[in-house]
Scaffold this motif. Sequence first.
Motif, mmCIF file in Angstrom:
data_model
loop_
_atom_site.group_PDB
_atom_site.id
_atom_site.type_symbol
_atom_site.label_atom_id
_atom_site.label_comp_id
_atom_site.label_asym_id
_atom_site.label_seq_id
_atom_site.Cartn_x
_atom_site.Cartn_y
_atom_site.Cartn_z
ATOM 1 N N TYR A 103 0.858 -1.216 0.028
ATOM 2 C CA TYR A 103 -0.054 -0.198 -0.056
ATOM 3 C C TYR A 103 0.990 1.313 0.089
ATOM 4 O O TYR A 103 0.268 2.334 -0.111
ATOM 5 N N GLY A 104 2.364 1.112 0.122
ATOM 6 C CA GLY A 104 3.176 2.268 0.204
ATOM 7 C C GLY A 104 2.881 3.127 1.629
ATOM 8 O O GLY A 104 2.549 2.461 2.617
ATOM 9 N N THR A 114 3.762 5.429 -4.489
ATOM 10 C CA THR A 114 4.458 4.429 -3.482
ATOM 11 C C THR A 114 3.939 3.131 -3.140
ATOM 12 O O THR A 114 2.462 3.017 -3.490
ATOM 13 N N VAL A 150 2.245 0.018 -7.595
ATOM 14 C CA VAL A 150 1.612 0.621 -8.474
ATOM 15 C C VAL A 150 1.991 0.868 -9.747
ATOM 16 O O VAL A 150 3.179 0.671 -9.996
ATOM 17 N N HIS A 184 -0.737 4.730 -0.921
ATOM 18 C CA HIS A 184 0.313 5.370 -2.215
ATOM 19 C C HIS A 184 0.630 6.958 -1.917
ATOM 20 O O HIS A 184 0.677 7.334 -2.937
#
Length: 337
Positions: free
Chosen positions: A261-262, A303, A306, A279
């Motif tokens: 998921y960053g 991030t 993605v 992200h």
Amino acid sequence: MASNPPAPPAPFVPSTEPFGFAGRRTDEGPWEEWNPTEDSLAPVRGRHRVAKQRGGGLARSSTVLGVGVIAAVGAGGMASANTGKPPVSISMPDLASVAHVFGGSEAPKGSATALSDVATTSEGTARGAGEALRDRIMAQAESQQVQIDGKSQAATEAALAKQIDDAAAKAEKEAATKAAAAKEKAEAAAKKAAEAVKLAELAKQFQLPVVSYTITGTFGQAGSMWSSGYHTGLDFAAPTGTLIKAIHSGTITQAGWAGAYGYRTILTLDDGTELWFCHQSSISVSVGQKVGTGDVIGRIGATGNVTGPHLHLEVHPDGQATGIDPLPWLRSKGLNP
């Protein structure tokens, strides 16, 4: 039964007179003209026949019988006496007396008229009886027809009344159905209006996380790029650094790195619903911080797992591990992404 004593036999003397008349004879006794009257003849009951006379009556003398025959022949025009002597005066019996003898009532003058009257009377009696019978039959037929017409009219009226009742019941049912439909429609409209008001109020409390964006991914899409095998959120694509704002007031319960998921920020609302913002290129809040609707909580980035900069938004009611489709939830809050 008594009868007249027989007359003594008379010597036979040939007659030279026509029809066997040779003048008066001494052995025949006195000759007299027979003129029967109504008083001299007694009425006879039963069949029309003349009763025998006792002593010196109609059957006493053969001469009197001969005179009756001559009178009948003379009256019918069949024969006439043609002698040199003047004609013998013969009196015809009165018609009223004859009618009295034969048991009838007194006839009017003229025998032909009397007989025609009898026939006319009989015919009139028969015609009167026939007319009376016909009148009775016609009256019965009319009575029966009146009864039939009455029954038919009653049946028609009953059928018409039933049709009217059925039509009234049908109209009442249709009116009730229309009223129920109108009521339901009005209630639906009122409910919709109330919901619109509620959403309008909620819209003042909720707002979309990004102002300018493009929806590039929806909930439930299948693909190998997601570890679960399908997309679990709603993607708002926007340039890196675009501001991310709080959808509703709540408390920051998590802020930091979250693997695929960053950089992720979790905002927990007052009802326990968790909103995941993933992200991010940067985070602007910290855990335990209270934020209001529209407050900036970070910026869009790329991030984690993605393919380009975007905000990945997930909705987890009551903090559940598995999220729901964010699009209907946003719309229930008066928002339309």
